[in-house]
Design a protein around this motif. Structure first.
Motif, mmCIF file in Angstrom:
data_model
loop_
_atom_site.group_PDB
_atom_site.id
_atom_site.type_symbol
_atom_site.label_atom_id
_atom_site.label_comp_id
_atom_site.label_asym_id
_atom_site.label_seq_id
_atom_site.Cartn_x
_atom_site.Cartn_y
_atom_site.Cartn_z
ATOM 1 N N ARG A 1 22.347 -24.419 -40.233
ATOM 2 C CA ARG A 1 21.257 -23.909 -39.394
ATOM 3 C C ARG A 1 20.977 -24.836 -38.218
ATOM 4 N NH1 ARG A 1 18.993 -19.764 -42.221
ATOM 5 N NH2 ARG A 1 17.039 -19.747 -41.075
ATOM 6 N N PRO B 1 19.563 -21.312 -34.696
ATOM 7 C CA PRO B 1 19.513 -21.410 -36.157
ATOM 8 C C PRO B 1 18.961 -20.120 -36.764
ATOM 9 C CG PRO B 1 18.620 -23.387 -35.169
ATOM 10 C CD PRO B 1 18.872 -22.432 -34.046
ATOM 11 N N GLY B 2 19.657 -19.599 -37.746
ATOM 12 C CA GLY B 2 19.187 -18.380 -38.416
ATOM 13 C C GLY B 2 19.713 -17.108 -37.797
#
Ligand SMILES: Nc1nc2c(ncn2[C@@H]2O[C@H](COP(=O)(O)OP(=O)(O)OP(=O)(O)O)[C@@H](O)[C@H]2O)c(=O)[nH]1
Length: 398
Positions: free
Chosen positions: A251, A354-355
């Motif tokens: 992430r 991230p994600g």
């Protein structure tokens, strides 16, 4: 009836029987030696020990033929037959230092004729020449050591008393030296084969090392762009997919930048292909200076480059892209005929935050990021070039 002659004959028979047994024991011990286990000198020392163990010999030695010389290799005196006292007799020449001509003397005669030479009274035998004035030899037998008709050396046994050796000694020494010849030849063959195998093994290891170097070189060449010496598209696809997978797992952000030089065709057309090549090389070198360890830089083809920046989000990537755009705009090049020119670059950026899209395959995601960056470049070109545009990955769900 006088039984004395019978007793004498019986005693003589017993004596001869004992000699025969001891001769056979000496030969059996010789057979037991392992010709592969030792070096030649040790082998000869051991052979002389087996002989001395069973026979009443004062001294024994082996001289080996080297060219036209006989060199002493092993020697043993009676005192030295104790198991822990091997070596040359005191006062006799030390190993490897005495050379006799193979063309003269008793040993020479043994080598030349292939026949055992028995000197039963050395003091009176003109064939005998003493070692360094040593007059302690009364009897001497020099037995040639041959193998397959080739002379290898001479086995000598001596005794201080004249007439010390009987005919059965000659028989024993002839058989003994024949076996010694086999052992020596076998020993040399085994060692020559070992040396040959070792040489071949080294050659093989060298060849394998070279093959490994070539393999690495070809692997390297397969992922390096010929002109600019930076990575090529093939490398980008494997390395960038791996970085994307890592970014998804941990992430962290990852940026991908597509850098497309503007109107590069004009550079070639106006200033020549050589000038175009030089620009591509120098720009690649400049890109390399801008990257950090862990970044991926590749030439996609033509005048198009890609930068993948693991751990860099939108803000950092935009900052870098803008700096690159400005720098390239400011660089001045010269054609072969001295005309100055400059170029510009269009920068398309896309960022994996991230994600973002955690379940997508990294190779597919790379393709998508390249396509998004390409869209951004397209917009730059349409808007007049020499600019940067960012395409948000989330804005265009696949
Ligand atoms: N000198 C040189 N030129 C190359 C090389 N590879 C590709 N090119 C040239 O790069 C040019 C790319 O032209 P285009 O695809 O039309 O793009 P462009 O002229 O940069 O125009 P825009 O991208 O629209 O700004 C072509 O003329 C190619 O021949 C190379 O290795 N060396």
């Amino acid at each position: 009836m006088d039984s004395a002659p019978f007793a004498e004959a019986a005693s003589e028979l017993r004596h001869q029987f004992t000699n025969l047994l001891e001769s056979l024991s000496a030969l059996r011990s010789l057979i037991d030696l392992d010709p592969q286990a030792n070096d030649e000198e040790t082998l000869l020392d051991q052979a002389l020990h087996t002989l001395a163990e069973y026979q009443d010999l004062e001294r024994s030695s082996v001289f080996l033929l080297q060219g036209r010389e006989l060199i002493n290799y092993s020697g043993l005196s009676r005192e030295e037959t104790a198991p822990d006292n091997p070596g040359f007799p005191e006062g006799s020449p030390s190993r490897g230092t005495t050379a006799y001509s193979a063309d003269s003397g008793l040993m020479g005669l043994a080598v030349q004729t292939g026949q055992l030479q028995h000197c039963s009274n050395c003091a009176e035998d003109t064939r005998f020449r003493s070692w360094d004035g040593d007059n302690s030899v009364g009897s001497l037998i020099c037995t040639p050591i041959f193998h397959l008709g080739q002379p290898l050396g001479v086995l000598n046994v001596s005794h201080p008393a004249p007439e010390a050796f009987a005919p059965w000694h000659e028989h024993l020494l002839q058989v003994f030296s024949t076996m010694l010849g086999y052992m020596l030849a076998n020993h040399r063959l085994v060692h020559a084969m070992e040396a040959h195998v070792q040489e071949r093994t080294m050659e093989l290891e060298e060849a394998l090392g070279e093959a490994e170097r070539l393999k690495r070189r070809f692997e390297q060449l397969a992922i390096i762009d010929d002109l600019t010496r930076i990575h090529n598209r093939r490398f980008l696809f494997s390395a960038a997919a791996a970085e994307i997978a890592k970014a998804q797992r941990y992430r962290i952000p990852l940026s991908l930048m597509l850098l497309d030089l503007d109107h590069f065709k004009t550079v070639n057309d106006q200033y020549g292909h050589a000038a175009g090549d030089r620009v591509l090389k120098e720009i690649a070198a400049y890109f390399r200076e801008q990257t950090r360890e862990g970044d991926i830089l590749a030439r996609m083809g033509g005048e198009e480059f890609v930068l993948v920046l693991p751990g860099t989000g939108t803000e950092g990537a935009q900052c870098l892209g803008e700096r690159i755009r400005r720098d390239i705009r400011s660089f001045q090049w010269q054609s072969e005929d001295g005309r100055e020119f400059s170029i510009s670059v269009s920068v398309g950026l896309t960022v994996l935050s991230p994600g973002d899209l955690p379940d997508l395959d990294s190779h597919y995601l790379l393709e998508r990021m390249l396509a998004e960056a390409d869209k951004a470049v397209y917009r730059c070109k349409a808007a007049g070039r020499d600019q940067m545009d960012t395409q948000d990955l989330d804005n265009d769900p696949g």
